[in-house]
Design an enzyme around this catalytic site. Sequence first.
Site, PDB file in Angstrom:
ATOM      1  N   ASP A   1      38.461  31.906  39.934  1.00 14.88           N
ATOM      2  CA  ASP A   1      39.077  33.203  40.242  1.00 14.88           C
ATOM      3  C   ASP A   1      38.338  33.991  41.315  1.00 14.88           C
ATOM      4  OD1 ASP A   1      36.843  34.307  38.856  1.00 14.88           O
ATOM      5  OD2 ASP A   1      38.083  35.983  38.191  1.00 14.88           O
ATOM      6  N   GLU A   2      37.471  33.327  42.060  1.00 18.57           N
ATOM      7  CA  GLU A   2      36.574  34.079  42.937  1.00 18.57           C
ATOM      8  C   GLU A   2      36.263  33.263  44.195  1.00 18.57           C
ATOM      9  OE1 GLU A   2      32.001  35.628  42.280  1.00 18.57           O
ATOM     10  OE2 GLU A   2      33.084  34.636  40.679  1.00 18.57           O
TER      11      GLU A   2
ATOM     12  N   ASP B   1      37.783  38.709  43.808  1.00 19.99           N
ATOM     13  CA  ASP B   1      37.545  38.305  42.419  1.00 19.99           C
ATOM     14  C   ASP B   1      38.685  38.841  41.557  1.00 19.99           C
ATOM     15  OD1 ASP B   1      36.666  37.979  39.799  1.00 19.99           O
ATOM     16  OD2 ASP B   1      34.607  38.557  40.226  1.00 19.99           O
TER      17      ASP B   1
HETATM   18  N1  DCP Z   1      34.741  33.108  31.999  1.00 20.21           N
HETATM   19  C1  DCP Z   1      34.317  32.403  30.876  1.00 20.21           C
HETATM   20  N2  DCP Z   1      33.084  32.653  30.334  1.00 20.21           N
HETATM   21  C2  DCP Z   1      32.270  33.609  30.878  1.00 20.21           C
HETATM   22  C3  DCP Z   1      32.681  34.309  32.044  1.00 20.21           C
HETATM   23  C4  DCP Z   1      33.939  34.028  32.559  1.00 20.21           C
HETATM   24  O1  DCP Z   1      35.049  31.547  30.378  1.00 20.21           O
HETATM   25  N3  DCP Z   1      31.077  33.863  30.352  1.00 20.21           N
HETATM   26  C5  DCP Z   1      36.089  32.831  32.539  1.00 20.21           C
HETATM   27  C6  DCP Z   1      37.071  33.825  32.013  1.00 20.21           C
HETATM   28  C7  DCP Z   1      37.313  34.766  33.153  1.00 20.21           C
HETATM   29  C8  DCP Z   1      37.084  33.890  34.365  1.00 20.21           C
HETATM   30  O2  DCP Z   1      36.107  32.942  33.946  1.00 20.21           O
HETATM   31  O3  DCP Z   1      38.630  35.302  33.112  1.00 20.21           O
HETATM   32  C9  DCP Z   1      36.588  34.658  35.573  1.00 20.21           C
HETATM   33  O4  DCP Z   1      35.312  35.244  35.310  1.00 20.21           O
HETATM   34  P1  DCP Z   1      34.917  36.682  35.841  1.00 20.21           P
HETATM   35  O5  DCP Z   1      33.448  36.823  35.606  1.00 20.21           O
HETATM   36  O6  DCP Z   1      35.452  36.912  37.193  1.00 20.21           O
HETATM   37  O7  DCP Z   1      35.602  37.661  34.790  1.00 20.21           O
HETATM   38  P2  DCP Z   1      37.084  38.194  34.753  1.00 20.21           P
HETATM   39  O8  DCP Z   1      37.897  37.736  35.894  1.00 20.21           O
HETATM   40  O9  DCP Z   1      37.645  37.881  33.395  1.00 20.21           O
HETATM   41  O10 DCP Z   1      36.891  39.759  34.810  1.00 20.21           O
HETATM   42  P3  DCP Z   1      36.477  40.683  36.048  1.00 20.21           P
HETATM   43  O11 DCP Z   1      37.639  41.623  36.235  1.00 20.21           O
HETATM   44  O12 DCP Z   1      35.231  41.389  35.606  1.00 20.21           O
HETATM   45  O13 DCP Z   1      36.261  39.774  37.236  1.00 20.21           O
HETATM   46 MG    MG Z   2      37.189  37.897  37.850  1.00 22.61          MG
END
Ligand code: DCP
Ligand code: MG
Length: 365
Positions: free
Chosen positions: A107-108, A13
């Site tokens: 991203d996952e 992730d």
């Molecule tokens: N995303 C979004 N709205 C949300 C959650 C996520 O638009 N409610 C988008 C933005 C994030 C991407 O999806 O960058 C990936 O979600 P993640 O939950 O993996 O969050 P991040 O990658 O940003 O942070 P982490 O380091 O916690 O994985």
């Molecule tokens: Mg993420």
Amino acid sequence: MPAPWPRVILHADMDAFYAAVEQLDDPRLRGRPLLVGGTGPRSVVATASYEARRFGVGSAMPMATARRRCPQAVVVPPRMERYKEVSRQVMGAFRAFTPLIEPLSLDEAFLDLGEQAPAFPSPEALGQALKDAVRAATGGLTVSVGVASTKYVAKVASDFRKPDGLTVVHPTAAVAFLAPLPVARLWGAGPKTVERLHGLGLTTIGEVAAADRASLAAALGQAGHHFHRLAHADDPREVVTEHEPKSLSWERTLDEDITGAAAIRPYLRAAADEVAERLRRRRLRAWGVRVKLKTADFRLLTRQLRLAAPTDEAAALHAAGLALLAQFEMADPVRLVGLGGYELIDAEAPVQLALPLAPAPAAEE
Ligand code: DCP
Ligand code: MG
């Protein structure tokens, strides 16, 4: 990979994905609190850089609230096309490790390392190699990786030491790893479930594991069984690739050629068991059953039929296999026996029963 790993599953992730891409593309943003999202009155934060998270802001929070909590944050609007492009680079890096990839979002993804895992000296080396590959493919982004033998534990592990984390959970350590975590970390446990579990006096996953399964099921129904299993690190779900398999089959080239139905039947039994097991793991059922024989002189013979209802049961596959076997002329010695299910459907899909059909025409290659 050392022996006690029945299989090796990674969950990867990306860290603060959208924000990390923005910081990659604009060095001035690096090291700074950053919010990605719109600025309209109803906008929410898509994601926040880790520098901004320290101020208690995060995904899905109203942008106005986030800016109040972290006034010094830079706000940038999302650039989806760019995130998709980086996502393709990331998935490309994953694909160099295994074709068995199940993306959950941009991203996952889960990766099933299956037969590739032994190429790595240790699970740590494998996880580190994946992190290095992502960094190289993207020009510097970090990913957090969990390595375990089930999807569930791998997912919890990837989140364990974010950002830039690598957490390896040995299969024998999985139950202890989960035990201190709050019940909200049980996969599929939403606020209502968490409330019910708390009502039963269960706040940690370890307490759920120790709870009586029958009383969990009484309180939560089927989900009670599910959470009890997860708490024991028992998760049979397979990594499902984007492309569902068209068929699932088992076949075996024999040490010695065999002749006659009686000699072949035990192989069909074993094949039916194996195919049924794999169908169930993937939550699939087969409408079609095919038996394949290769003669000692390398002629490939197949017979197939369509069932009255799709199945994932060994008994039904076996019965179909025996019926098909009876259709072969069994004079020649055989060097390979196979049985497969085809026309696969989602096990949860509503089933429309077939009209009685004649067996599908036999094929011979
Ligand atoms: N995303 C979004 N709205 C949300 C959650 C996520 O638009 N409610 C988008 C933005 C994030 C991407 O999806 O960058 C990936 O979600 P993640 O939950 O993996 O969050 P991040 O990658 O940003 O942070 P982490 O380091 O916690 O994985
Ligand atoms: Mg993420």
